[in-house]
Design an enzyme around this catalytic site. Structure first.
Site, PDB file in Angstrom:
ATOM      1  N   SER A 103       0.791  -1.237   0.000  1.00 28.80           N
ATOM      2  CA  SER A 103       0.000   0.000   0.000  1.00 28.80           C
ATOM      3  C   SER A 103       0.821   1.285   0.000  1.00 28.80           C
ATOM      4  O   SER A 103       0.253   2.357  -0.223  1.00 28.80           O
ATOM      5  CB  SER A 103      -0.928   0.017   1.211  1.00 28.80           C
ATOM      6  OG  SER A 103      -2.032  -0.781   0.953  1.00 28.80           O
TER       7      SER A 103
ATOM      8  N   LYS B 185       0.434   3.380  -2.996  1.00 28.66           N
ATOM      9  CA  LYS B 185      -0.737   4.234  -3.234  1.00 28.66           C
ATOM     10  C   LYS B 185      -0.363   5.714  -3.260  1.00 28.66           C
ATOM     11  O   LYS B 185      -0.973   6.512  -3.964  1.00 28.66           O
ATOM     12  CB  LYS B 185      -1.797   3.968  -2.149  1.00 28.66           C
ATOM     13  CG  LYS B 185      -2.403   2.567  -2.246  1.00 28.66           C
ATOM     14  CD  LYS B 185      -3.215   2.206  -1.010  1.00 28.66           C
ATOM     15  CE  LYS B 185      -3.857   0.830  -1.153  1.00 28.66           C
ATOM     16  NZ  LYS B 185      -4.448   0.327   0.098  1.00 28.66           N
TER      17      LYS B 185
ATOM     18  N   TYR C 184      -2.760  -2.596 -10.689  1.00 29.12           N
ATOM     19  CA  TYR C 184      -2.755  -2.396  -9.222  1.00 29.12           C
ATOM     20  C   TYR C 184      -1.963  -3.497  -8.513  1.00 29.12           C
ATOM     21  O   TYR C 184      -1.135  -3.228  -7.642  1.00 29.12           O
ATOM     22  CB  TYR C 184      -4.209  -2.339  -8.713  1.00 29.12           C
ATOM     23  CG  TYR C 184      -4.302  -2.320  -7.208  1.00 29.12           C
ATOM     24  CD1 TYR C 184      -3.991  -1.166  -6.493  1.00 29.12           C
ATOM     25  CD2 TYR C 184      -4.679  -3.465  -6.498  1.00 29.12           C
ATOM     26  CE1 TYR C 184      -4.042  -1.155  -5.098  1.00 29.12           C
ATOM     27  CE2 TYR C 184      -4.734  -3.458  -5.108  1.00 29.12           C
ATOM     28  CZ  TYR C 184      -4.422  -2.299  -4.424  1.00 29.12           C
ATOM     29  OH  TYR C 184      -4.465  -2.292  -3.051  1.00 29.12           O
TER      30      TYR C 184
ATOM     31  N   TYR D 108      -4.268   3.910   7.801  1.00 32.31           N
ATOM     32  CA  TYR D 108      -5.649   3.409   7.808  1.00 32.31           C
ATOM     33  C   TYR D 108      -6.389   3.870   9.058  1.00 32.31           C
ATOM     34  O   TYR D 108      -6.246   5.022   9.476  1.00 32.31           O
ATOM     35  CB  TYR D 108      -5.695   1.872   7.710  1.00 32.31           C
ATOM     36  CG  TYR D 108      -4.767   1.319   6.685  1.00 32.31           C
ATOM     37  CD1 TYR D 108      -4.976   1.599   5.338  1.00 32.31           C
ATOM     38  CD2 TYR D 108      -3.686   0.550   7.043  1.00 32.31           C
ATOM     39  CE1 TYR D 108      -4.121   1.105   4.381  1.00 32.31           C
ATOM     40  CE2 TYR D 108      -2.833   0.046   6.087  1.00 32.31           C
ATOM     41  CZ  TYR D 108      -3.050   0.328   4.762  1.00 32.31           C
ATOM     42  OH  TYR D 108      -2.199  -0.152   3.836  1.00 32.31           O
TER      43      TYR D 108
ATOM     44  N   VAL E  29       1.074  -3.812   3.820  1.00 35.23           N
ATOM     45  CA  VAL E  29       1.006  -5.113   4.491  1.00 35.23           C
ATOM     46  C   VAL E  29       2.247  -5.985   4.266  1.00 35.23           C
ATOM     47  O   VAL E  29       2.392  -7.026   4.891  1.00 35.23           O
ATOM     48  CB  VAL E  29      -0.260  -5.930   4.140  1.00 35.23           C
ATOM     49  CG1 VAL E  29      -1.495  -5.337   4.773  1.00 35.23           C
ATOM     50  CG2 VAL E  29      -0.418  -6.109   2.652  1.00 35.23           C
TER      51      VAL E  29
END
Ligand code: GLN
Length: 305
Positions: A61, A64, A189, A241, A259
C-alpha cells in the site's frame, strides 16, 4: 544518529513477537516475522541504517502514495478528486462497506484499496502494459533506484487470491467510477503493490516528498510542491488506515504503511525514513516499525504538530 538508530532498533525488536505476518496474500505469509530494519535519509545526503534495512519486501500500500502523485500529474487535481474523495474512513484498508452507502458513489480516499484502484485507473497509457511501465519508471525515478522491479511470486499470489479487490473494482465500474477492462486495471494495481524495495528505497521516496517534490541529490523537480503537499496530507489523515489518528498523536509525521511490513515516513524539510518489519498489528501496520518511528519522533522531536 547512527547510535540512536541502533538503540531504537534493538528496543523495538521485542515488539515483533506480538505481531503476525499478513497471510491473506499467501506469498506474504512466508516472511520472517522477526525481521526489523530502518533507514534514515536526510537532506544532506546522509544515510543511516540499522537491522534488516537491506531485506527486500513488496511495497504494497505504500505504492498508493506514488500512483496518486502520478495520477494528479496526469489528470490534474480536480479530475483526480472527481473520482476519489479526501476523507478518512475509520474502516479497514480493504473494507467495502462505504462504497455503496456514500453518495455520490466514490471511494472516500486514495489510501484505501478501493480508492487506490480508482487512482490506478487514472494513470495514462495506451494499455495496461504501458500504464504499469510508467508507474515503474516513476518509482525508479523518485527512489533513485533504476533496478526496482516486481516480485513475481507475490504478484501472482495476489492476482490469484485478490477477490475482495476484484469485487470492489467491479462495483466501481458499475457505478461509473471508471470504464474499461476491470482485470486490466487490477493487473496494474497488483503489479504496483508487488514492486520490491528495501528500507533505503522507501526512505529516499519519503525524502523526496519531504523535499517538496525535488530530488535532493540532483535538485531536479519532479512534481509540484502542491502534489507533494496533497500526498503528505493524505499520509497524515489516512496513511495508517484506521490507526491514523493514534499514529498522528504518537508519532506526528506523514507516513504510509503496507502489508508487506514497510512504512514510509516523510518528515517535512528534514528526512525520509523507511522501516521494515513484517509482523503486523491487527490493523495491518508493522508493529515494530511503528515503535521505531514513535521512538525516533520522540528522541528527535519530529512531530509536525
Ligand atoms: N496489495 C494489498 C491489497 O490490495 C495492499 C494492502 C495493504 O498494503 N494494506 O490488499
Amino acid at each position: 544518529m547512527q547510535k540512536l538508530a541502533n538503540d531504537i532498533l534493538l528496543k523495538s525488536k521485542k515488539l515483533t513477537e506480538k505481531g503476525n505476518v499478513a497471510e491473506y496474500i499467501p506469498a506474504l505469509g512466508k516472511a520472517d516475522p522477526n525481521k526489523l530494519g530502518v533507514c534514515i535519509a536526510d537532506m544532506h545526503g546522509n544515510i543511516f541504517t540499522a537491522g534488516d534495512y537491506n531485506n527486500k519486501f513488496t511495497i504494497q500500500s505504500i505504492s498508493k502514495t506514488i500512483t496518486l502523485m502520478l495520477a494528479i500529474m496526469d489528470n490534474g487535481v480536480e479530475n483526480t478528486f472527481n473520482k476519489v474523495g479526501m476523507e478518512p474512513t475509520g474502516d479497514a484498508f480493504n473494507s467495502i462497506i462505504k462504497l455503496e452507502i456514500v453518495s455520490p458513489s466514490r471511494p472516500l480516499n486514495p489510501m484505501i484499496n478501493a480508492g487506490a484502484i480508482a487512482v490506478t485507473s487514472l494513470i495514462n497509457g495506451k494499455d495496461s502494459k504501458e500504464r504499469f511501465q510508467r508507474i515503474l519508471d516513476f518509482f525508479r525515478l523518485i527512489s533513485g533506484n533504476n533496478k526496482l522491479d516486481i516480485n513475481n511470486e507475490v504478484y501472482e499470489s495476489e492476482k490469484a487470491t485478490g477477490d475482495r479487490n476484484r469485487s470492489m473494482a467491479y462495483f466501481m465500474r458499475d457505478v461509473g467510477i471508471f470504464e474499461g477492462d476491470v482485470e486490466d486495471i487490477l493487473d496494474v494495481y497488483f503489479k504496483q503493490c508487488s514492486i520490491e524495495v528495501d528500507c533505503i528505497d522507501i526512505a529516499k521516496i519519503g525524502l523526496f516528498l519531504a523535499n517538496r517534490g525535488i530530488i535532493p541529490q540532483t535538485g531536479e523537480r519532479i512534481t509540484t510542491e502542491n502534489v507533494a503537499r496533497i500526498v503528505k496530507t493524505f499520509m497524515i489523515t489516512c496513511g495508517m488506515y484506521n490507526a491514523s489518528g493514534e499514529f498522528a498523536i504518537n508519532v506526528g509525521v506523514p507516513a504510509k504503511s503496507g502489508v508487506g511490513g514497510g512504512i514510509m515516513a516523510s518528515v517535512p524539510h528534514k528526512m525520509g525514513i523507511g522501516v521494515y518489519g513484517p509482523a503486523l498489528d491487527n490493523k495491518g501496520n508493522s508493529i515494530g516499525g511503528i515503535e521505531i518511528l514513535r521512538q525516533l519522533s520522540k528522541q528527535l522531536n519530529l512531530s509536525i504538530f
